[in-house]
Design a protein around this motif. Structure first.
Motif, mmCIF file in Angstrom:
data_model
loop_
_atom_site.group_PDB
_atom_site.id
_atom_site.type_symbol
_atom_site.label_atom_id
_atom_site.label_comp_id
_atom_site.label_asym_id
_atom_site.label_seq_id
_atom_site.Cartn_x
_atom_site.Cartn_y
_atom_site.Cartn_z
ATOM 1 N N ARG A 66 0.839 -1.196 0.000
ATOM 2 C CA ARG A 66 0.000 0.000 0.000
ATOM 3 C C ARG A 66 0.878 1.253 0.000
ATOM 4 O O ARG A 66 2.054 1.217 0.383
ATOM 5 C CB ARG A 66 -0.925 0.028 1.216
ATOM 6 C CG ARG A 66 -0.238 0.304 2.541
ATOM 7 C CD ARG A 66 -1.247 0.438 3.673
ATOM 8 N NE ARG A 66 -0.576 0.574 4.971
ATOM 9 C CZ ARG A 66 -1.213 0.600 6.136
ATOM 10 N NH1 ARG A 66 -2.530 0.476 6.169
ATOM 11 N NH2 ARG A 66 -0.545 0.723 7.272
ATOM 12 N N HIS A 105 -3.037 -1.799 -2.690
ATOM 13 C CA HIS A 105 -4.015 -0.813 -2.218
ATOM 14 C C HIS A 105 -3.377 0.569 -2.143
ATOM 15 O O HIS A 105 -2.201 0.706 -1.782
ATOM 16 C CB HIS A 105 -4.492 -1.260 -0.821
ATOM 17 C CG HIS A 105 -5.500 -0.357 -0.194
ATOM 18 N ND1 HIS A 105 -6.621 0.086 -0.843
ATOM 19 C CD2 HIS A 105 -5.557 0.198 1.049
ATOM 20 C CE1 HIS A 105 -7.329 0.857 -0.026
ATOM 21 N NE2 HIS A 105 -6.684 0.947 1.126
ATOM 22 N N ASP A 106 -4.137 1.592 -2.505
ATOM 23 C CA ASP A 106 -3.685 2.988 -2.389
ATOM 24 C C ASP A 106 -2.398 3.229 -3.174
ATOM 25 O O ASP A 106 -1.321 3.451 -2.605
ATOM 26 C CB ASP A 106 -3.462 3.378 -0.920
ATOM 27 C CG ASP A 106 -4.765 3.568 -0.170
ATOM 28 O OD1 ASP A 106 -5.820 3.610 -0.824
ATOM 29 O OD2 ASP A 106 -4.732 3.658 1.073
ATOM 30 N N ASN A 133 -8.301 1.047 -5.068
ATOM 31 C CA ASN A 133 -7.906 2.441 -4.977
ATOM 32 C C ASN A 133 -6.556 2.679 -5.655
ATOM 33 O O ASN A 133 -5.596 3.155 -5.049
ATOM 34 C CB ASN A 133 -7.852 2.900 -3.517
ATOM 35 C CG ASN A 133 -7.803 4.414 -3.404
ATOM 36 O OD1 ASN A 133 -8.308 5.122 -4.261
ATOM 37 N ND2 ASN A 133 -7.186 4.907 -2.343
#
Length: 202
Positions: A66, A105-106, A133
């Motif tokens: 992330r 993620h992210d 995301n």
């Protein structure tokens, strides 16, 4: 014995001919519970890469990434079950690797030739892939098809450009965040010892 509970944090990497985070191809002992965050990747072949092949055996599972920023990449994500390289000719051709629970993620990326190249093994797909995301800005000379997916299974949410059909976008009420584990690993409790040394000059 597997490599377990690895932490990669606050890394800036330039890797024109390889990946910033690479797992495999040697993985006969297994790789599990890798947590990477706060990564900056610049001018690299790929951001996250998993490479294996029939005959490798072992596993790569529970991988969490992330907070990654990528600039000028060939692929943001690259997984292949067709790496094809072995240390010698004595490998077991029936030893199938397990690639499972891969979470990204992210993330943001810019100037990317292709968003992802995800190639599992026919009859032995990579499963549990979750991408959430993530915004990937393609290069001016990007590939016409931004995602290439075969023999993989998973989900996606809030990903641009839209992933392949094998990673369907979940409905808003069912979306998952590819959650990053919040528990602390033993390495997080290690305290770095500081020491000083005064040298006398004559």
């Amino acid at each position: 014995m597997p490599n377990k509970q690895l932490v990669i944090r606050r890394l800036t990497c330039i890797s024109p001919f390889s990946a910033v985070i690479a797992l495999g191809s040697e993985m006969s002992g297994g790789i599990q519970d890798v947590r990477a965050e706060e990564i900056v990747a610049i001018d690299s072949e790929s951001g996250v890469r998993i490479k294996t092949a029939v005959g490798r055996g072992g596993f790569v599972k529970d991988i969490y990434v992330r907070g990654m920023t990528m600039k000028t990449m060939k692929w943001a994500f690259w997984m292949t079950g067709n790496y094809g390289s072995h240390a010698d000719n004595n490998y077991d051709p029936n030893a199938l690797p397990v690639i499972q629970n891969i979470n990204d993620h992210d993330m943001v990326a810019e100037n990317v030739t292709m968003a992802a190249r995800l190639e599992g093994i026919p009859g032995n797909p990579f499963t549990g892939i979750c991408i959430s995301n993530v915004t990937i800005e393609l290069a001016k000379k990007a590939k016409k098809v931004p995602w290439n997916c075969t023999d993989v299974a998973g989900v996606s949410s809030a990903v641009v450009p839209q992933p392949c059909e094998l990673l369907p976008d979940q409905e808003p009420e069912k979306r998952t965040a590819c959650n990053f584990p919040e528990d602390r690993l033993p390495i997080d409790n290690v305290q770095v010892q500081m020491c000083t040394y005064n040298r006398k000059y004559f």
